[in-house]
Design a protein around this motif. Structure first.
Motif, PDB file in Angstrom:
ATOM      1  N   VAL A  13      43.788 -25.431  22.866  1.00  0.00           N
ATOM      2  CA  VAL A  13      42.388 -25.001  22.876  1.00  0.00           C
ATOM      3  C   VAL A  13      41.694 -25.401  21.578  1.00  0.00           C
ATOM      4  O   VAL A  13      40.593 -25.960  21.591  1.00  0.00           O
ATOM      5  N   TYR A  14      42.341 -25.126  20.439  1.00  0.00           N
ATOM      6  CA  TYR A  14      41.725 -25.473  19.148  1.00  0.00           C
ATOM      7  C   TYR A  14      41.577 -26.974  18.982  1.00  0.00           C
ATOM      8  O   TYR A  14      40.575 -27.450  18.448  1.00  0.00           O
ATOM      9  N   THR A  15      42.549 -27.722  19.424  1.00  0.00           N
ATOM     10  CA  THR A  15      42.458 -29.179  19.342  1.00  0.00           C
ATOM     11  C   THR A  15      41.313 -29.695  20.213  1.00  0.00           C
ATOM     12  O   THR A  15      40.536 -30.562  19.791  1.00  0.00           O
ATOM     13  N   ALA A  16      41.200 -29.165  21.415  1.00  0.00           N
ATOM     14  CA  ALA A  16      40.120 -29.581  22.314  1.00  0.00           C
ATOM     15  C   ALA A  16      38.761 -29.233  21.724  1.00  0.00           C
ATOM     16  O   ALA A  16      37.828 -30.048  21.759  1.00  0.00           O
ATOM     17  N   ILE A  17      38.646 -28.036  21.168  1.00  0.00           N
ATOM     18  CA  ILE A  17      37.373 -27.633  20.560  1.00  0.00           C
ATOM     19  C   ILE A  17      37.021 -28.579  19.417  1.00  0.00           C
ATOM     20  O   ILE A  17      35.882 -29.031  19.300  1.00  0.00           O
ATOM     21  N   GLY A  18      38.005 -28.885  18.583  1.00  0.00           N
ATOM     22  CA  GLY A  18      37.766 -29.794  17.464  1.00  0.00           C
ATOM     23  C   GLY A  18      37.351 -31.178  17.921  1.00  0.00           C
ATOM     24  O   GLY A  18      36.416 -31.776  17.380  1.00  0.00           O
ATOM     25  N   GLN A  19      38.035 -31.701  18.928  1.00  0.00           N
ATOM     26  CA  GLN A  19      37.720 -33.041  19.423  1.00  0.00           C
ATOM     27  C   GLN A  19      36.341 -33.087  20.071  1.00  0.00           C
ATOM     28  O   GLN A  19      35.536 -33.976  19.785  1.00  0.00           O
ATOM     29  N   TYR A  20      36.061 -32.147  20.946  1.00  0.00           N
ATOM     30  CA  TYR A  20      34.790 -32.178  21.668  1.00  0.00           C
ATOM     31  C   TYR A  20      33.615 -31.801  20.783  1.00  0.00           C
ATOM     32  O   TYR A  20      32.505 -32.278  20.989  1.00  0.00           O
ATOM     33  N   ALA A  21      33.846 -30.955  19.778  1.00  0.00           N
ATOM     34  CA  ALA A  21      32.775 -30.640  18.831  1.00  0.00           C
ATOM     35  C   ALA A  21      32.409 -31.895  18.034  1.00  0.00           C
ATOM     36  O   ALA A  21      31.224 -32.152  17.776  1.00  0.00           O
ATOM     37  N   GLY A  22      33.416 -32.688  17.678  1.00  0.00           N
ATOM     38  CA  GLY A  22      33.153 -33.947  16.979  1.00  0.00           C
ATOM     39  C   GLY A  22      32.374 -34.920  17.838  1.00  0.00           C
ATOM     40  O   GLY A  22      31.441 -35.583  17.369  1.00  0.00           O
ATOM     41  N   VAL A  23      32.736 -35.006  19.101  1.00  0.00           N
ATOM     42  CA  VAL A  23      32.026 -35.902  20.025  1.00  0.00           C
ATOM     43  C   VAL A  23      30.592 -35.425  20.221  1.00  0.00           C
ATOM     44  O   VAL A  23      29.646 -36.232  20.182  1.00  0.00           O
ATOM     45  N   ALA A  24      30.412 -34.115  20.400  1.00  0.00           N
ATOM     46  CA  ALA A  24      29.063 -33.574  20.592  1.00  0.00           C
ATOM     47  C   ALA A  24      28.203 -33.801  19.350  1.00  0.00           C
ATOM     48  O   ALA A  24      27.034 -34.183  19.459  1.00  0.00           O
ATOM     49  N   ALA A  25      28.779 -33.592  18.173  1.00  0.00           N
ATOM     50  CA  ALA A  25      28.034 -33.824  16.937  1.00  0.00           C
ATOM     51  C   ALA A  25      27.658 -35.293  16.802  1.00  0.00           C
ATOM     52  O   ALA A  25      26.538 -35.623  16.383  1.00  0.00           O
ATOM     53  N   ASN A  26      28.564 -36.172  17.175  1.00  0.00           N
ATOM     54  CA  ASN A  26      28.290 -37.610  17.119  1.00  0.00           C
ATOM     55  C   ASN A  26      27.139 -37.986  18.048  1.00  0.00           C
ATOM     56  O   ASN A  26      26.268 -38.782  17.690  1.00  0.00           O
ATOM     57  N   ILE A  27      27.121 -37.425  19.234  1.00  0.00           N
ATOM     58  CA  ILE A  27      26.043 -37.699  20.187  1.00  0.00           C
ATOM     59  C   ILE A  27      24.704 -37.211  19.637  1.00  0.00           C
ATOM     60  O   ILE A  27      23.697 -37.923  19.695  1.00  0.00           O
TER      61      ILE A  27
END
Length: 122
Positions: A13-27
């Protein structure tokens, strides 16, 4: 055994949150930049930004997972790793900065040299 499963699920869960938060911030950053810069300037910026993930991946050298898996590291090991990674990050940053020279010749525009050096800290 149940505790290991809980930790595993929590880690996912924490890894997914970290990865997707990075992608969302990049977008979000790309949306804002494209609106602020306009099509021409944003296109110029993206010519150099294409190379950034590759150089970031090289600079990490896969040390993060190795540190996590090694349970026998002491303060001296961490200090040595910090020094080695700092050195290689500076070398790779210099190479990234110099990358602007051939890109500027290819596109016949000197802006890429200064732009690549501005992105080196990233």
């Amino acid at each position: 055994m149940q505790e290991i499963k809980k930790q595993f699920k929590r880690g996912i869960v924490y890894t997914a949150i970290g990865q997707y938060a990075g992608v969302a911030a990049n977008i979000v950053v790309n949306i804002v930049l494209s609106r602020l810069l306009g099509p021409t300037a944003y296109g110029v910026l993206n010519v150099i930004l294409v190379f950034l993930p590759f150089f970031s991946l090289i600079s990490e050298l896969g040390v993060g997972p190795a540190i996590v898996q090694s349970h026998e590291l002491d303060d001296r090991d961490y200090s040595s790793l910090f020094k080695v990674l700092t050195f290689w990050s500076l070398v790779i940053g210099g190479i990234f900065g110099l990358l602007g020279i051939p890109v500027s010749y290819f596109y016949n525009d000197k802006i890429y040299v200064s732009l690549s050096w501005m992105l080196v800290p990233n």
